[in-house]
Design an enzyme around this catalytic site. Structure first.
Site, PDB file in Angstrom:
ATOM      1  N   GLY A   1       0.837  -1.207   0.000  1.00  0.00           N
ATOM      2  CA  GLY A   1       0.000   0.000   0.000  1.00  0.00           C
ATOM      3  C   GLY A   1       0.864   1.246   0.000  1.00  0.00           C
TER       4      GLY A   1
ATOM      5  N   THR B   1       5.178   2.091   6.086  1.00  0.00           N
ATOM      6  CA  THR B   1       3.800   1.639   6.226  1.00  0.00           C
ATOM      7  C   THR B   1       3.042   2.586   7.132  1.00  0.00           C
ATOM      8  OG1 THR B   1       2.290   0.042   7.222  1.00  0.00           O
ATOM      9  CG2 THR B   1       4.561  -0.129   7.920  1.00  0.00           C
TER      10      THR B   1
ATOM     11  N   ASP C   1       0.608   1.757   8.710  1.00  0.00           N
ATOM     12  CA  ASP C   1       0.154   0.971   9.868  1.00  0.00           C
ATOM     13  C   ASP C   1       1.140   1.034  11.036  1.00  0.00           C
ATOM     14  OD1 ASP C   1      -1.887   0.278   8.188  1.00  0.00           O
ATOM     15  OD2 ASP C   1      -1.261  -1.796   7.903  1.00  0.00           O
TER      16      ASP C   1
ATOM     17  N   ARG D   1     -25.234  13.426  19.043  1.00  0.00           N
ATOM     18  CA  ARG D   1     -25.059  12.037  18.586  1.00  0.00           C
ATOM     19  C   ARG D   1     -23.774  11.404  19.122  1.00  0.00           C
ATOM     20  NH1 ARG D   1     -26.525  13.509  12.333  1.00  0.00           N
ATOM     21  NH2 ARG D   1     -28.729  13.046  12.453  1.00  0.00           N
TER      22      ARG D   1
ATOM     23  N   MET E   1      -7.901   2.853   9.121  1.00  0.00           N
ATOM     24  CA  MET E   1      -7.133   1.705   8.627  1.00  0.00           C
ATOM     25  C   MET E   1      -6.150   1.210   9.687  1.00  0.00           C
ATOM     26  SD  MET E   1      -6.162   2.363   4.694  1.00  0.00           S
ATOM     27  CE  MET E   1      -7.331   2.048   3.394  1.00  0.00           C
TER      28      MET E   1
ATOM     29  N   GLU F   1     -10.091  -0.912  11.613  1.00  0.00           N
ATOM     30  CA  GLU F   1     -10.844  -1.698  10.622  1.00  0.00           C
ATOM     31  C   GLU F   1     -10.864  -3.200  10.914  1.00  0.00           C
ATOM     32  OE1 GLU F   1      -8.873  -1.373   6.810  1.00  0.00           O
ATOM     33  OE2 GLU F   1      -6.915  -1.677   7.699  1.00  0.00           O
TER      34      GLU F   1
ATOM     35  N   ARG G   1     -23.980   7.767  14.425  1.00  0.00           N
ATOM     36  CA  ARG G   1     -23.610   7.767  13.000  1.00  0.00           C
ATOM     37  C   ARG G   1     -22.174   7.271  12.866  1.00  0.00           C
ATOM     38  NH1 ARG G   1     -28.305   8.505  12.544  1.00  0.00           N
ATOM     39  NH2 ARG G   1     -29.399  10.150  11.387  1.00  0.00           N
TER      40      ARG G   1
ATOM     41  N   HIS H   1      -9.182   5.086   2.286  1.00  0.00           N
ATOM     42  CA  HIS H   1      -7.974   5.434   1.526  1.00  0.00           C
ATOM     43  C   HIS H   1      -7.648   6.920   1.536  1.00  0.00           C
ATOM     44  CE1 HIS H   1      -8.757   1.351   0.170  1.00  0.00           C
ATOM     45  NE2 HIS H   1      -7.482   1.298  -0.105  1.00  0.00           N
TER      46      HIS H   1
ATOM     47  N   ARG I   1      -4.528   7.678   3.239  1.00  0.00           N
ATOM     48  CA  ARG I   1      -3.239   7.305   2.628  1.00  0.00           C
ATOM     49  C   ARG I   1      -2.766   8.343   1.612  1.00  0.00           C
ATOM     50  NH1 ARG I   1      -3.606   1.184   1.466  1.00  0.00           N
ATOM     51  NH2 ARG I   1      -3.384   1.854  -0.680  1.00  0.00           N
TER      52      ARG I   1
HETATM   53  O1  F6P Z   1      -1.172  -2.011   4.723  1.00  0.00           O
HETATM   54  C1  F6P Z   1      -1.555  -0.693   4.678  1.00  0.00           C
HETATM   55  C2  F6P Z   1      -3.045  -0.572   4.476  1.00  0.00           C
HETATM   56  O2  F6P Z   1      -3.334   0.789   4.287  1.00  0.00           O
HETATM   57  C3  F6P Z   1      -3.899  -1.161   5.590  1.00  0.00           C
HETATM   58  O3  F6P Z   1      -4.046  -0.294   6.671  1.00  0.00           O
HETATM   59  C4  F6P Z   1      -5.177  -1.462   4.854  1.00  0.00           C
HETATM   60  O4  F6P Z   1      -5.910  -2.502   5.446  1.00  0.00           O
HETATM   61  C5  F6P Z   1      -4.699  -1.878   3.514  1.00  0.00           C
HETATM   62  O5  F6P Z   1      -3.454  -1.253   3.304  1.00  0.00           O
HETATM   63  C6  F6P Z   1      -5.616  -1.514   2.367  1.00  0.00           C
HETATM   64  O6  F6P Z   1      -5.098  -2.042   1.199  1.00  0.00           O
HETATM   65  P1  F6P Z   1      -5.607  -1.722  -0.256  1.00  0.00           P
HETATM   66  O7  F6P Z   1      -5.112  -0.352  -0.630  1.00  0.00           O
HETATM   67  O8  F6P Z   1      -4.987  -2.792  -1.080  1.00  0.00           O
HETATM   68  O9  F6P Z   1      -7.101  -1.750  -0.222  1.00  0.00           O
END
Ligand code: F6P
Length: 341
Positions: free
Chosen positions: A12, A127, A129, A164, A171, A223, A266, A272, A275
């Site tokens: 990713g 990463t 993550d 609420r 992610m 997630e 809610r 994404h 990212r």
């Molecule tokens: O590994 C990084 C990551 O952003 C994770 O947090 C997420 O689950 C995954 O990639 C999503 O991957 P893709 O872009 O392939 O949907």
């Protein structure tokens, strides 16, 4: 003739990759090397897809999100003839070394290529993550957690207006670092992490109390959390990791919370969006430093290593050690979270 260094970005994408590519190229050229960019991660090494990378190509990319090289989740060890093709590309492109930027998966391939075929590889950890062992932080994490924190604060504004409870899904796949830092940074009332199953009773009690005081309550959910009573049916990628796109944790938590608290709730998923965009200063500097160090390690012939942040220093650590296990949220951080949320 100048020796040639190839650079690839796999897995990713995340903010900080472009500063890292820039760091490698600027330092490598200074040391007398020429660079090529492998397109789309290990797929480019299988297909011999490469383009020259000059100083002018990278000079102005320090603030750009994504990766100018493209990326993929291709695993040469899972493709018929994949590894021989990678070795052939290495020879065909007349490479002296390969700098592989990625997380556990991409660097796991680099570690194996070094161990099994003595390929001259150096790894650069990336990463969002932040789950790579042997480095204190990976670039991408700071930017994506900051974006999630800002999104969470916006949810609180609208949530308070409507009285609420708001749930934000972030992610983080198998590690809860993004959720944890987002929750602490945004002053959330509850955090759900993949490191432990959600305690519904505890969550409901805390959200009711928070809502009674503030007219709003915020939950940050990673997630990959386990919700008790739910069966997991996961699709796996080439590296054997869950593809989490369809899990919809926030929406399911939202329903549970609304039913159990009787308070309108809610949910939102940042997905994404976290990212993309321009890297923070921290990620620009870290990306640059680990990139520059990778070029230095190539020059020193220290192959089979990854450039890791340890305290204030960027140092080499063996790729094998760095990819041996995933860095998940530690008991100390869980305790801190329990003190705050
Ligand atoms: O590994 C990084 C990551 O952003 C994770 O947090 C997420 O689950 C995954 O990639 C999503 O991957 P893709 O872009 O392939 O949907």
């Amino acid at each position: 003739m100048a020796k040639r260094i190839a650079i690839l970005t796999g897995g990713g994408d995340c903010p900080g990759l472009n500063p890292a590519i820039r760091g490698v190229v600027l330092k490598a050229v200074k040391l007398g090397y020429e660079c090529v960019g492998i397109q789309e991660g290990w797929r480019g090494m299988i297909d011999a897809a490469a383009k020259p990378l000059f100083v002018d190509d990278v000079k102005e990319i320090v603030g750009n999100g994504g990766t100018i090289l493209g990326t993929s989740r291709t695993n040469p060890y899972k493709k018929e003839g994949g590894v021989p093709k990678v070795l052939e590309t290495f020879r065909k492109l007349n490479l002296h070394a390969l700098v592989a930027m990625g997380g556990e998966d991409t660097l796991g391939v680099a570690a194996k290529l070094f161990k099994e075929h003595k390929v001259n590889v150096v790894g650069v950890p990336k990463t969002m993550d932040n789950d790579l062992d042997a480095t204190d932080y990976t670039f991408g994490f700071d930017t994506s957690a900051t974006l999630a924190m800002e999104a969470a604060e916006r949810l609180v504004d609208t949530g308070r207006s409507h009285r609420r409870i708001m749930v934000l899904e972030v992610m983080g796949r198998h590690a809860g670092w993004v959720a944890l830092f987002t929750a602490i940074g945004a002053g959330a009332d509850y955090v759900c992490l993949p490191e432990r199953p959600v305690d519904i009773k505890d969550m409901v009690a805390k959200l009711k109390a928070a809502h009674a005081k503030k007219n709003v309550a915020l939950v940050i959910a990673s997630e990959a959390v386990d919700i008790p009573g739910e069966k997991k049916e996961e699709e796996l990628d080439e590296f054997g990791h869950m593809i989490l796109k369809a899990r919809g944790v926030a929406e399911r938590l939202c329903k549970i919370i609304e039913t159990e608290t009787g308070i309108e709730t809610r949910s939102a998923v940042i997905g994404h969006m976290q990212r993309g965009g321009s890297p923070t200063l921290f990620d620009r500097i870290l990306g640059t430093r680990v990139g520059v160090k990778a070029a230095e390690l190539v020059h020193e012939g220290k192959f089979g290593n990854m450039t890791a942040l340890k305290g204030d220093q960027v140092v080499p650590v063996s790729l094998e050690a760095a990819t041996a296990r995933l860095k998940t949220v530690t008991p100390e951080w869980l305790a801190l979270s329990d003190d705050l949320l």
